[in-house]
Each structure stands twice: as structure tokens, then as C-alpha cells.
Write a protein that holds these residues in place. Sequence first.
Motif, short mmCIF file in Angstrom:
data_model
loop_
_atom_site.label_atom_id
_atom_site.label_comp_id
_atom_site.label_asym_id
_atom_site.label_seq_id
_atom_site.Cartn_x
_atom_site.Cartn_y
_atom_site.Cartn_z
N HIS A 130 0.84 -1.19 0.00
CA HIS A 130 0.00 0.00 0.00
C HIS A 130 0.88 1.25 0.00
O HIS A 130 1.94 1.27 0.62
N PHE A 131 0.43 2.28 -0.69
CA PHE A 131 1.12 3.56 -0.63
C PHE A 131 0.93 4.18 0.75
O PHE A 131 -0.14 4.05 1.36
N ALA A 132 1.96 4.85 1.23
CA ALA A 132 1.89 5.50 2.53
C ALA A 132 3.00 6.54 2.63
O ALA A 132 3.99 6.50 1.87
N PHE A 133 2.84 7.45 3.57
CA PHE A 133 3.88 8.44 3.84
C PHE A 133 4.78 7.93 4.97
O PHE A 133 4.29 7.51 6.03
N LYS A 238 8.84 4.77 9.91
CA LYS A 238 7.56 4.05 9.95
C LYS A 238 6.60 4.63 8.91
O LYS A 238 6.80 5.74 8.41
N ALA A 239 5.57 3.86 8.60
CA ALA A 239 4.52 4.30 7.68
C ALA A 239 3.37 4.89 8.49
O ALA A 239 2.91 4.29 9.46
N ALA A 240 2.92 6.08 8.09
CA ALA A 240 1.75 6.70 8.72
C ALA A 240 0.49 6.07 8.14
O ALA A 240 0.30 6.08 6.92
N LEU A 241 -0.36 5.53 8.99
CA LEU A 241 -1.60 4.91 8.53
C LEU A 241 -2.74 5.91 8.62
O LEU A 241 -2.96 6.53 9.66
N PHE A 242 -3.46 6.09 7.51
CA PHE A 242 -4.53 7.09 7.41
C PHE A 242 -5.89 6.42 7.59
O PHE A 242 -6.15 5.34 7.05
N GLU A 243 -6.74 7.10 8.34
CA GLU A 243 -8.04 6.52 8.69
C GLU A 243 -8.97 6.37 7.49
O GLU A 243 -9.89 5.53 7.51
N GLU A 244 -8.74 7.13 6.40
CA GLU A 244 -9.60 7.00 5.23
C GLU A 244 -9.25 5.78 4.38
O GLU A 244 -9.96 5.43 3.45
#
Length: 334
Positions: A130-133, A238-244
Amino acid sequence: MVKSSSLALAVLLAGLSGSAIAQDKPVLTIYTYDGFASEWGPGVPLKEGFEATCGCTVNWVAADSSIGTLRKVQLEGESTEADIVLGLDTAIAGEARDTGLFADHGLELDHLDLPTAWTDAQFVPFDYSHFAFMWDTDRMDAPPASFEELIALPEDVKIAIQDPRSATPGLGLLLWVKAAYGDRAPEIWAGLKPHILTITREWSESYALFLDGEADMVLSYTTSPAYHILDEGDHTIKAALFEEGHFAQIEVAGILKSSPHQDLARDFLAYLTSVEGQKVIPTTNWMFPVVDLGGDLDPAFADLPQPDKTLRLNEAEITANSSAWIEEMLAAVQ
């Protein structure tokens, strides 16, 4: 003298025979992106593993990106030397399909383990993430938990992203925003604009800015931290996980209709998606395998936090609208 001449003739004939055998060995030419074919990428062990059983030679031809491989084969058309194009993803598979250059793979792929069921008749998946920041715990106290939280951060918090016209992660971000926000996408891009340090041509350029501390966050993949853990012993990235939710990249390979080695190409794709072939992927391409490796998947991957929700867009919708969406994004951020 006679013996010497006979010996020389025998050696010459043996050499000619060996040359003929070498020339008879089929060459499987695979177009891919440079990272895949590099000495540290999956290409080297996959070539060695497949050549050990195929009686063939695998010839990697690398472009600067997966989009570059598609452009190359589009220019060459039916005269292309490629048997396989490897490294496209589901965001550009529709465009590739529309060229009419790709054959059905004819493989049974019931053993695959992906975020979504796989039914594509032409393209075979070989990895995904998955793409992530990315963020660094040494530089940020806590990451944003959504695009809107990112937008609300002070303007001196900077991100590095990639151009959707040249890099598949950049296109992936474009689709991620569109899948999450639909008609609100221009509003999200306008909100991100003050935070965008730069838009680079390729992923490696923007990731280097992040590692050098010039960008606070960078667009990458949820699997990227595994590289730092396994290769550097660094647990701070780390990867920031977004709630959307997050948009997934699934990388694929396809056989060209013009290939004279259809069976051999099919055998390679079968090997690529076998347990043996998939064992190579995680620690060389830093993505998840498309089959369940069980205990053979390093805990650095198995223990990575992953999104609760995978966002999707229909392939036909992507193909029909991606150019307009790119223009929409560029108009908002430039």
C-alpha cells in the motif's frame, strides 16, 4: 604433425558444436525497470533460479521506470524484442491492455494471496504494497492520521512526492486521493500544496530528500520500513496509517503476443508466482509476496502495521480519467 592437426581440428569442431548449441538456447527477453534488474534487485536471483531449469537465457532490458517500460513497448509495437513486460502495475494495466499487444497468460492463479481476488486474464501479479507516507520517530512526535490532518500541520512540515506522469508511486498517490475524496480531490491537493517540498521525477530522488532530512515525510510504501529494519537495523522509520484507507500498488507482468517464446514466457510467469520465486521478492524488491510464504516471510514484514481499509478504483475509470486527474492535480499544486 598429423596428430597435432587432428587435435586442432577436433578442438575447432567441438568449439563450433558448442557455439551451435549456445545459439540454439532460447533467449527470454524481459523488459522491466532498472531497480528490478539491478545487482541488488530480484532480477539476479530470479534469472539464476529460472535458468537452472528452463534450458534458456533470461535477458533483462531495463528502463528508468515501469512507465518507461510501457512507453518503450508502445513505441516498438509488434516489432518489440520483448517476450514479457514486468513491472507494470494495476494503475497502468488498463492503458497497457488497450494497446492490444498483450496475450492471455493462461495460468491458474488460485494460490495467490492478495488484498483483492485476482481474475485478470492477461496480467500476472508478482508483488504488492500500500502507498503510505514515511515518517521518522526521531524527527516527528506523531504522524498525521489522515490527509486532512496532514494539511492542518504547520506549513513548515514538508513532504516529498513523485510526478504521476513518470513514477508509479506518484500516480498511486493521485489515485489514492481520488479514491478517498472523489470530487473533493482538488481541495485536498490545494491543501497539500504548502507542504510539498518538491515533486520529483522518480521515487529514489524524493526518498533521498527524506533520508537527508530535507523532507519530513515522503510518499513510499507500507513495506518500506522493512528495508531499514533488515538492512540497517533502524526501527525509527515508519509508515503513517490514514483513517480513510490506503490505495494498493499491485505490480504485474504480461506476455507480448509477438513473442516467439509463448510457452517459455508462461513458464517464467508460473515460476515468478511460485513459492520458490516469491521467496526472492520481499528482501530484494521490498514488497509483499503474492503467495503465503508462512514462516519463510521475515517477521520484519509479517509484523508491519497495515491499513484496515484498501481503497480501489475501477480499471476502466482509471484509464478513462487518469489524464484529466493528473491535470487537475497539477493545476492545484503548481
